[in-house]
Design a protein around this motif. Sequence first.
Motif, PDB file in Angstrom:
ATOM      1  N   ASP A   1       0.827  -9.351   3.961  1.00 25.64           N
ATOM      2  CA  ASP A   1       1.169  -8.769   2.572  1.00 25.64           C
ATOM      3  C   ASP A   1       1.991  -9.509   1.705  1.00 25.64           C
ATOM      4  N   VAL A   2       1.258 -10.344   1.030  1.00 23.01           N
ATOM      5  CA  VAL A   2       2.346 -11.197   0.069  1.00 23.01           C
ATOM      6  C   VAL A   2       3.318 -10.201  -0.865  1.00 23.01           C
ATOM      7  N   ASP A   3       2.686  -8.758  -0.746  1.00 21.04           N
ATOM      8  CA  ASP A   3       3.881  -8.666  -1.990  1.00 21.04           C
ATOM      9  C   ASP A   3       5.316  -6.757  -1.059  1.00 21.04           C
ATOM     10  N   ALA A   4       5.128  -7.276  -0.042  1.00 25.57           N
ATOM     11  CA  ALA A   4       6.252  -6.195   0.602  1.00 25.57           C
ATOM     12  C   ALA A   4       6.987  -6.530   0.891  1.00 25.57           C
ATOM     13  N   ASP A   5       7.696  -5.681   0.600  1.00 25.51           N
ATOM     14  CA  ASP A   5       9.403  -6.053   0.743  1.00 25.51           C
ATOM     15  C   ASP A   5      10.082  -6.156   2.097  1.00 25.51           C
ATOM     16  N   VAL A   6      10.715  -7.064   2.576  1.00 23.38           N
ATOM     17  CA  VAL A   6      11.074  -7.239   3.901  1.00 23.38           C
ATOM     18  C   VAL A   6      12.680  -6.952   3.649  1.00 23.38           C
TER      19      VAL A   6
ATOM     20  N   THR B   1       1.057  -0.811   0.003  1.00 20.77           N
ATOM     21  CA  THR B   1      -0.430   0.148  -0.069  1.00 20.77           C
ATOM     22  C   THR B   1       1.232   1.203   0.790  1.00 20.77           C
ATOM     23  N   ALA B   2       1.781   1.478   0.877  1.00 24.81           N
ATOM     24  CA  ALA B   2       2.738   2.326   0.875  1.00 24.81           C
ATOM     25  C   ALA B   2       2.924   2.432  -0.689  1.00 24.81           C
ATOM     26  N   GLU B   3       4.039   1.252  -0.976  1.00 24.18           N
ATOM     27  CA  GLU B   3       4.602   2.037  -2.121  1.00 24.18           C
ATOM     28  C   GLU B   3       3.387   2.479  -3.187  1.00 24.18           C
ATOM     29  N   VAL B   4       2.459   2.292  -3.241  1.00 21.85           N
ATOM     30  CA  VAL B   4       1.559   2.704  -4.480  1.00 21.85           C
ATOM     31  C   VAL B   4       1.698   3.818  -4.141  1.00 21.85           C
ATOM     32  N   VAL B   5       1.566   4.405  -2.548  1.00 17.50           N
ATOM     33  CA  VAL B   5       0.814   5.770  -2.268  1.00 17.50           C
ATOM     34  C   VAL B   5       2.021   6.593  -2.273  1.00 17.50           C
ATOM     35  N   GLU B   6       3.193   6.374  -1.837  1.00 20.24           N
ATOM     36  CA  GLU B   6       4.530   7.124  -1.563  1.00 20.24           C
ATOM     37  C   GLU B   6       5.660   6.796  -2.486  1.00 20.24           C
ATOM     38  N   GLY B   7       5.683   5.636  -3.491  1.00 17.33           N
ATOM     39  CA  GLY B   7       7.121   5.429  -3.618  1.00 17.33           C
ATOM     40  C   GLY B   7       7.536   4.482  -2.712  1.00 17.33           C
ATOM     41  N   TYR B   8       9.222   4.561  -2.933  1.00 15.50           N
ATOM     42  CA  TYR B   8      10.073   3.660  -1.751  1.00 15.50           C
ATOM     43  C   TYR B   8      10.188   5.536  -0.338  1.00 15.50           C
ATOM     44  N   ALA B   9       9.437   6.202  -1.340  1.00 19.10           N
ATOM     45  CA  ALA B   9       9.366   6.875   0.667  1.00 19.10           C
ATOM     46  C   ALA B   9       8.803   6.171   1.404  1.00 19.10           C
ATOM     47  N   GLY B  10       8.164   5.368   0.953  1.00 26.27           N
ATOM     48  CA  GLY B  10       7.596   4.836   2.531  1.00 26.27           C
ATOM     49  C   GLY B  10       7.654   4.022   2.880  1.00 26.27           C
ATOM     50  N   VAL B  11       9.291   3.477   2.789  1.00 28.55           N
ATOM     51  CA  VAL B  11      10.247   2.385   3.708  1.00 28.55           C
ATOM     52  C   VAL B  11      10.103   2.829   5.067  1.00 28.55           C
ATOM     53  N   ARG B  12       9.786   1.808   5.653  1.00 30.09           N
ATOM     54  CA  ARG B  12      10.679   2.532   7.169  1.00 30.09           C
ATOM     55  C   ARG B  12      11.534   2.103   7.518  1.00 30.09           C
ATOM     56  N   ARG B  13      12.071   2.090   8.585  1.00 32.69           N
ATOM     57  CA  ARG B  13      13.227   1.192   9.013  1.00 32.69           C
ATOM     58  C   ARG B  13      13.209   0.620  10.596  1.00 32.69           C
ATOM     59  N   PHE B  14      13.791  -0.444  10.953  1.00 29.84           N
ATOM     60  CA  PHE B  14      13.329  -0.278  12.590  1.00 29.84           C
ATOM     61  C   PHE B  14      14.827  -1.700  13.111  1.00 29.84           C
ATOM     62  N   ILE B  15      14.898  -0.850  13.987  1.00 23.75           N
ATOM     63  CA  ILE B  15      15.732  -2.300  14.618  1.00 23.75           C
ATOM     64  C   ILE B  15      14.932  -3.541  15.340  1.00 23.75           C
ATOM     65  N   VAL B  16      15.642  -4.199  15.219  1.00 22.38           N
ATOM     66  CA  VAL B  16      14.933  -5.048  15.911  1.00 22.38           C
ATOM     67  C   VAL B  16      15.763  -6.309  16.885  1.00 22.38           C
TER      68      VAL B  16
END
Length: 65
Positions: A50-55, A14-29
Motif C-alpha cells: 500500500d504505497v499510500d499508507a501512512d506509517v 483505504t481506511a483513510e478514504v472511508v474513515e479519515g484519521y479515525a482509521g489510524v491503528r496503533r500498536f507496539i512492535v
Amino acid sequence: MPKFRATVWHLSSTAEVVEGYAGVRRFIVEEEAQDKRMFEARIRDRYIHDVDADVSFGPITRKEK
C-alpha cells in the motif's frame, strides 16, 4: 541480535478514504534487528503493498534483556 521496541501508527489508504484519521491503528512492535534503521525498515516493509499508507513511529528504543 538486539531487540527494539516502538509504538507504530498505521493508516491504510483505504481506511483513510472511508474513515479519515479515525482509521489510524496503533500498536507496539518488538522485533530483533541490527540497528534502529533496520528495525524501522522491516516494519515499513510490511506495508509496501500500500504505497499510500501512512506509517509513523514513536521513539524506537533498544530493549534490554
